[in-house]
Design an enzyme around this catalytic site. Structure first.
Site, PDB file in Angstrom:
ATOM      1  N   TYR A  94     -10.974  -1.628  30.382  1.00  8.83           N
ATOM      2  CA  TYR A  94     -11.218  -2.426  29.176  1.00  8.83           C
ATOM      3  C   TYR A  94     -11.199  -3.909  29.518  1.00  8.83           C
ATOM      4  O   TYR A  94     -12.062  -4.679  29.069  1.00  8.83           O
ATOM      5  CB  TYR A  94     -10.155  -2.097  28.130  1.00  8.83           C
ATOM      6  CG  TYR A  94     -10.388  -2.732  26.782  1.00  8.83           C
ATOM      7  CD1 TYR A  94     -11.386  -2.274  25.934  1.00  8.83           C
ATOM      8  CD2 TYR A  94      -9.595  -3.792  26.341  1.00  8.83           C
ATOM      9  CE1 TYR A  94     -11.597  -2.849  24.683  1.00  8.83           C
ATOM     10  CE2 TYR A  94      -9.787  -4.371  25.105  1.00  8.83           C
ATOM     11  CZ  TYR A  94     -10.796  -3.901  24.282  1.00  8.83           C
ATOM     12  OH  TYR A  94     -10.990  -4.476  23.053  1.00  8.83           O
TER      13      TYR A  94
ATOM     14  N   ILE B 165     -13.037  -4.431  12.413  1.00  9.49           N
ATOM     15  CA  ILE B 165     -13.493  -5.823  12.430  1.00  9.49           C
ATOM     16  C   ILE B 165     -14.954  -5.931  12.017  1.00  9.49           C
ATOM     17  O   ILE B 165     -15.334  -6.836  11.268  1.00  9.49           O
ATOM     18  CB  ILE B 165     -13.272  -6.438  13.829  1.00  9.49           C
ATOM     19  CG1 ILE B 165     -11.771  -6.544  14.135  1.00  9.49           C
ATOM     20  CG2 ILE B 165     -13.926  -7.813  13.925  1.00  9.49           C
ATOM     21  CD1 ILE B 165     -11.452  -6.981  15.554  1.00  9.49           C
TER      22      ILE B 165
ATOM     23  N   ASN C  53     -20.526  -6.199  18.007  1.00 17.20           N
ATOM     24  CA  ASN C  53     -19.136  -5.823  17.764  1.00 17.20           C
ATOM     25  C   ASN C  53     -18.778  -4.427  18.269  1.00 17.20           C
ATOM     26  O   ASN C  53     -17.608  -4.146  18.529  1.00 17.20           O
ATOM     27  CB  ASN C  53     -18.856  -5.910  16.257  1.00 17.20           C
ATOM     28  CG  ASN C  53     -17.511  -5.333  15.887  1.00 17.20           C
ATOM     29  OD1 ASN C  53     -16.471  -5.928  16.140  1.00 17.20           O
ATOM     30  ND2 ASN C  53     -17.535  -4.150  15.281  1.00 17.20           N
TER      31      ASN C  53
ATOM     32  N   LYS D 206     -14.486  -6.368  28.830  1.00 15.99           N
ATOM     33  CA  LYS D 206     -14.404  -7.519  27.942  1.00 15.99           C
ATOM     34  C   LYS D 206     -14.508  -8.838  28.704  1.00 15.99           C
ATOM     35  O   LYS D 206     -15.009  -9.838  28.177  1.00 15.99           O
ATOM     36  CB  LYS D 206     -13.109  -7.459  27.122  1.00 15.99           C
ATOM     37  CG  LYS D 206     -13.101  -6.331  26.098  1.00 15.99           C
ATOM     38  CD  LYS D 206     -14.274  -6.450  25.122  1.00 15.99           C
ATOM     39  CE  LYS D 206     -14.218  -5.432  24.007  1.00 15.99           C
ATOM     40  NZ  LYS D 206     -15.330  -5.574  23.051  1.00 15.99           N
TER      41      LYS D 206
ATOM     42  N   THR E  30      -6.770  -1.987  13.426  1.00 15.32           N
ATOM     43  CA  THR E  30      -8.064  -1.336  13.267  1.00 15.32           C
ATOM     44  C   THR E  30      -7.953   0.111  13.733  1.00 15.32           C
ATOM     45  O   THR E  30      -7.016   0.471  14.458  1.00 15.32           O
ATOM     46  CB  THR E  30      -9.147  -2.026  14.120  1.00 15.32           C
ATOM     47  OG1 THR E  30      -8.812  -1.880  15.515  1.00 15.32           O
ATOM     48  CG2 THR E  30      -9.273  -3.509  13.775  1.00 15.32           C
ATOM     49  N   PRO E  31      -8.917   0.955  13.366  1.00 19.76           N
ATOM     50  CA  PRO E  31      -8.916   2.330  13.886  1.00 19.76           C
ATOM     51  C   PRO E  31      -8.955   2.373  15.415  1.00 19.76           C
ATOM     52  O   PRO E  31      -8.334   3.245  16.028  1.00 19.76           O
ATOM     53  CB  PRO E  31     -10.186   2.922  13.268  1.00 19.76           C
ATOM     54  CG  PRO E  31     -10.373   2.165  11.995  1.00 19.76           C
ATOM     55  CD  PRO E  31      -9.949   0.755  12.326  1.00 19.76           C
TER      56      PRO E  31
ATOM     57  N   ASP F  71     -27.146   4.133  18.631  1.00 22.28           N
ATOM     58  CA  ASP F  71     -26.252   4.212  19.780  1.00 22.28           C
ATOM     59  C   ASP F  71     -26.524   2.984  20.641  1.00 22.28           C
ATOM     60  O   ASP F  71     -27.628   2.824  21.178  1.00 22.28           O
ATOM     61  CB  ASP F  71     -26.531   5.497  20.561  1.00 22.28           C
ATOM     62  CG  ASP F  71     -25.600   5.692  21.747  1.00 22.28           C
ATOM     63  OD1 ASP F  71     -25.016   4.699  22.235  1.00 22.28           O
ATOM     64  OD2 ASP F  71     -25.478   6.845  22.213  1.00 22.28           O
TER      65      ASP F  71
ATOM     66  N   GLN G 105       1.093 -18.282  25.546  1.00 23.07           N
ATOM     67  CA  GLN G 105       2.420 -18.164  26.160  1.00 23.07           C
ATOM     68  C   GLN G 105       2.352 -18.309  27.681  1.00 23.07           C
ATOM     69  O   GLN G 105       1.409 -17.888  28.302  1.00 23.07           O
ATOM     70  CB  GLN G 105       3.019 -16.795  25.796  1.00 23.07           C
ATOM     71  CG  GLN G 105       3.140 -16.591  24.296  1.00 23.07           C
ATOM     72  CD  GLN G 105       3.640 -15.219  23.939  1.00 23.07           C
ATOM     73  OE1 GLN G 105       4.848 -15.021  23.777  1.00 23.07           O
ATOM     74  NE2 GLN G 105       2.746 -14.274  23.814  1.00 23.07           N
TER      75      GLN G 105
END
Length: 272
Positions: free
Chosen positions: A165, A23, A95, A169, A202-203, A68, A272
């Site tokens: 995660y 991204i 990002n 986020k 994405t990777p 970094d 949803q």
């Protein structure tokens, strides 16, 4: 060159962390196409094949600096570079990020701290370091300078075996809102918004799915891709370039009245 490019970022300087792939790379390419001068940062060595390839594709309006995001000294060095070479910063895209797969009872403290260091400490350090430059440059743009913090749909809802995660986020989402209000109340000309992609090819996604397959959550990576596609109302994963347009919108003066907002680009997944 993006065929829809309008050069509406001409005169702007943008910094995109984690910009050598996925991204971040797509956003950097879109910004260059729109007329911006772009600084890309990532962990790859300056003379690495990945860095050289990405810079060749982006062209002479882009430059690369290894940094970094977890180290304040690297951010300070990056600010010095931007000041000396460009003299201003109008757009900051935070990002850079990593994921962490696994049940909470098996996760080590080191793994927990690593994902927090990259995904939220890095965002904090970037904003802290560049706020003065962004505020100064913001007086020349309708709505001010723009900070775009990359969150995720996983910063909005929970998902099994990625609780760390989710937490990182989710922190990005609320840090964004707090900072947006802080700047607005001070009449500081900086807007701060978060971008929340769904499942994107994405990777990073491939690495995450590979770890999930290794943990036995699915038989293969393809099974996970197929499952994520089936769970998404539009029936497919996104391409990285499909996140670049929304990022451009948040960076441009078209979003001049937006701050503290979360822009969800997920093919209907969270509807949803």
């Amino acid at each position: 060159m993006n065929p829809a490019a309008s050069n509406r970022l001409t005169g702007c300087v943008a910094l995109v962390s984690g910009g050598l792939r996925g991204i971040g790379e797509a956003i950097a390419a879109r910004f260059v196409a729109e007329g911006a001068r772009v600084i890309v940062s990532d962990l790859d060595a300056q003379d690495s094949t990945q860095a050289q390839s990405a810079m060749a594709a982006l062209g002479q309006e882009a430059g690369y600096v290894r940094a970094d995001v977890t180290k304040e000294a690297d951010w300070l060095a990056l600010r010095e570079h931007v000041e000396q070479r460009y003299g201003a910063l109008h757009i900051l895209v935070n990002n850079a990020g990593i994921d962490q797969t696994g049940a909470v009872e098996t996760m080590s403290m080191e793994e927990w701290r690593r994902i927090m260091a990259v995904n939220i400490d890095g965002v904090f350090l970037a904003c802290k370091t560049f706020t003065p430059m962004l505020a100064e440059a913001g007086h020349s743009r309708k709505g001010g300078s723009s900070i775009i913090n990359m969150s995720s749909i996983m910063g909005l809802v929970g998902y099994p075996d990625i609780s760390a995660y989710n937490a990182s986020k989710g922190a990005v989402r609320l840090f964004t809102k707090g900072l947006a209000i802080e700047f607005a109340m001070k009449r500081m000309p900086i807007r701060v918004n978060s971008l929340h992609p769904g499942f994107v090819r994405t990777p990073l996604l491939e690495q995450g799915f590979t770890r999930m397959a290794a943990l036995g959550i699915a038989g293969t990576v393809q099974e996970l891709v197929d499952g994520a596609s089936a769970q998404t109302p539009v029936g497919r994963l996104a391409d990285a370039a499909e996140m670049a347009g929304p990022a451009f919108f948040l960076a441009s003066e078209d979003s001049s009245y937006m701050t503290g907002a979360e822009l969800v680009v997920d093919g209907g997944w969270t509807a949803q």
